[in-house]
Design an enzyme around this catalytic site. Structure first.
Site, PDB file in Angstrom:
ATOM      1  N   GLU A  47      67.616  45.976  59.908  1.00  0.00           N
ATOM      2  CA  GLU A  47      68.108  47.001  59.194  1.00  0.00           C
ATOM      3  C   GLU A  47      66.688  48.043  58.967  1.00  0.00           C
ATOM      4  O   GLU A  47      65.587  47.648  59.135  1.00  0.00           O
ATOM      5  CB  GLU A  47      68.104  46.538  57.734  1.00  0.00           C
ATOM      6  CG  GLU A  47      69.344  45.691  57.760  1.00  0.00           C
ATOM      7  CD  GLU A  47      69.710  45.221  56.283  1.00  0.00           C
ATOM      8  OE1 GLU A  47      69.186  45.753  55.358  1.00  0.00           O
ATOM      9  OE2 GLU A  47      70.804  44.656  56.227  1.00  0.00           O
TER      10      GLU A  47
ATOM     11  N   GLU B 101      76.180  51.852  57.649  1.00  0.00           N
ATOM     12  CA  GLU B 101      77.012  51.389  56.656  1.00  0.00           C
ATOM     13  C   GLU B 101      77.167  52.149  55.303  1.00  0.00           C
ATOM     14  O   GLU B 101      75.894  52.807  55.299  1.00  0.00           O
ATOM     15  CB  GLU B 101      76.278  49.982  56.338  1.00  0.00           C
ATOM     16  CG  GLU B 101      76.896  49.065  55.049  1.00  0.00           C
ATOM     17  CD  GLU B 101      76.579  47.841  54.812  1.00  0.00           C
ATOM     18  OE1 GLU B 101      75.986  47.137  55.754  1.00  0.00           O
ATOM     19  OE2 GLU B 101      77.111  47.281  53.831  1.00  0.00           O
TER      20      GLU B 101
HETATM   21  O1  KIV Z   1      75.277  40.911  57.507  1.00  0.00           O
HETATM   22  C1  KIV Z   1      76.145  41.603  57.683  1.00  0.00           C
HETATM   23  O2  KIV Z   1      77.372  40.926  57.675  1.00  0.00           O
HETATM   24  C2  KIV Z   1      76.059  42.995  58.229  1.00  0.00           C
HETATM   25  C3  KIV Z   1      77.415  43.821  58.098  1.00  0.00           C
HETATM   26  C4  KIV Z   1      77.556  44.109  56.797  1.00  0.00           C
HETATM   27  C5  KIV Z   1      77.020  44.844  59.278  1.00  0.00           C
HETATM   28  O3  KIV Z   1      75.000  43.416  58.430  1.00  0.00           O
END
Ligand code: KIV
Length: 291
Positions: free
Chosen positions: A125, A192
């Protein structure tokens, strides 16, 4: 994996996914999460392109309120369980919070742990500030998927799980983040929790596929969480979720019926028991007391 005409195509990998930009005429990419062998087998049988072993295992399986408690050991454990299903799709191993923030060496070492556990690439991220980690992991020959917008690992910094990029400055910053991490080597980017216009603008700004979750229909693909799609979760689902089944309700009904059958003596029947020979019956008596 079979296409609509039934032709079998090779399992997707980061290189083939990288070419699936919709402007190139490709079908939208489909990604789902899964966290163990049975869920991975189900996701694979559904014919998806990518299977994300997300750090959302924390709030969907492990009972935490957020993803911040998930460790690299947890992720290794769940990636390995998913890999044992040998799914016919690309396994994306999610790097958890604090597994790539301290140094580029830490980022590469932890990315390698998920690859050795069975992932075909890793996801992390963040935008521009993650460029050194992305470059280092890509230099170690490990494909990286980015993730920008509402990034759950930044829940405290964001002041909660709030839609991102609503203001022009914030939207512009997200586009700059996306172009920076694509230039650093990400083969695809999850976006997201952003307004649909921002999802589309980011998608147009980068030459790698975007995979949206709460980012509108303009992305190159879509991802949802297994438990949300199947109605298996215990928490309220977000606005962007489409629930295709209510397995929690079905499961509760089934288990209530089992409990009631056990209590009433309706389970098990003779057909659900192993037969006893006459000789055995004679020898031990029908009540199990040896004669
Ligand atoms: O961990 C997860 O499920 C995610 C998705 C929401 C993309 O990162």
């Amino acid at each position: 994996m079979a296409d609509r005409a039934g032709a079998v195509s090779p399992r997707p990998n980061a290189r083939t996914i990288r070419t699936r930009k919709r402007s190139a005429g490709a079908e939208p990419l489909v990604m789902l999460t899964a966290y163990d062998q049975p869920s991975a087998s189900i996701v694979s049988a559904a014919g998806v392109d990518l299977l994300l072993v997300g750090d959302s295992v924390g709030d969907n399986v492990l009972g935490f309120d957020d993803t911040l408690h998930v460790t690299i050991e947890d992720m290794e454990h769940h990636v390995a369980a998913v890999a044992r299903a040998k799914p016919d799709c690309l396994i994306v191993g999610d790097l958890p919070w604090m597994s790539y923030h301290v140094s580029v060496e830490q980022a590469v070492t932890n990315a390698a742990r998920l690859i050795r556990a069975g992932a075909g690439c890793v996801k992390l991220e963040g935008g521009r500030k993650r460029v050194p980690a992305i470059e280092a992991i890509v230099n170690a020959e490990i494909p990286v998927m980015g993730h920008i917008g509402l990034t759950p690992q930044s829940v405290h910094a964001m002041g909660g799980m709030r839609v991102q990029g609503r203001e022009v400055d914030a939207a512009t910053a997200l586009i700059a983040d996306a172009t920076a991490i694509a230039a650093a080597g990400c083969f695809a980017i999850v976006i997201e929790g952003v307004p649909d216009a921002v999802g589309s603008a980011v998608t147009k700004a980068v030459d790698v596929p975007t995979i949206g979750i709460g980012a509108g229909p303009g992305c190159d693909g879509q991802v949802l969480v297994f438990h949300d799609v199947l109605g298996l979760g215990t928490k309220r689902v977000a606005k962007f979720v489409r629930q295709y089944a209510n397995l929690a309700e079905d499961a509760t009904k089934a288990l209530t019926a089992f409990a009631s059958d056990v209590r009433s003596g309706a389970f098990p029947t003779e057909a659900e028991s192993y037969e006893s020979s006459e000789e055995l019956r004679q020898a031990i008596g029908s009540d199990g007391t040896a004669r």
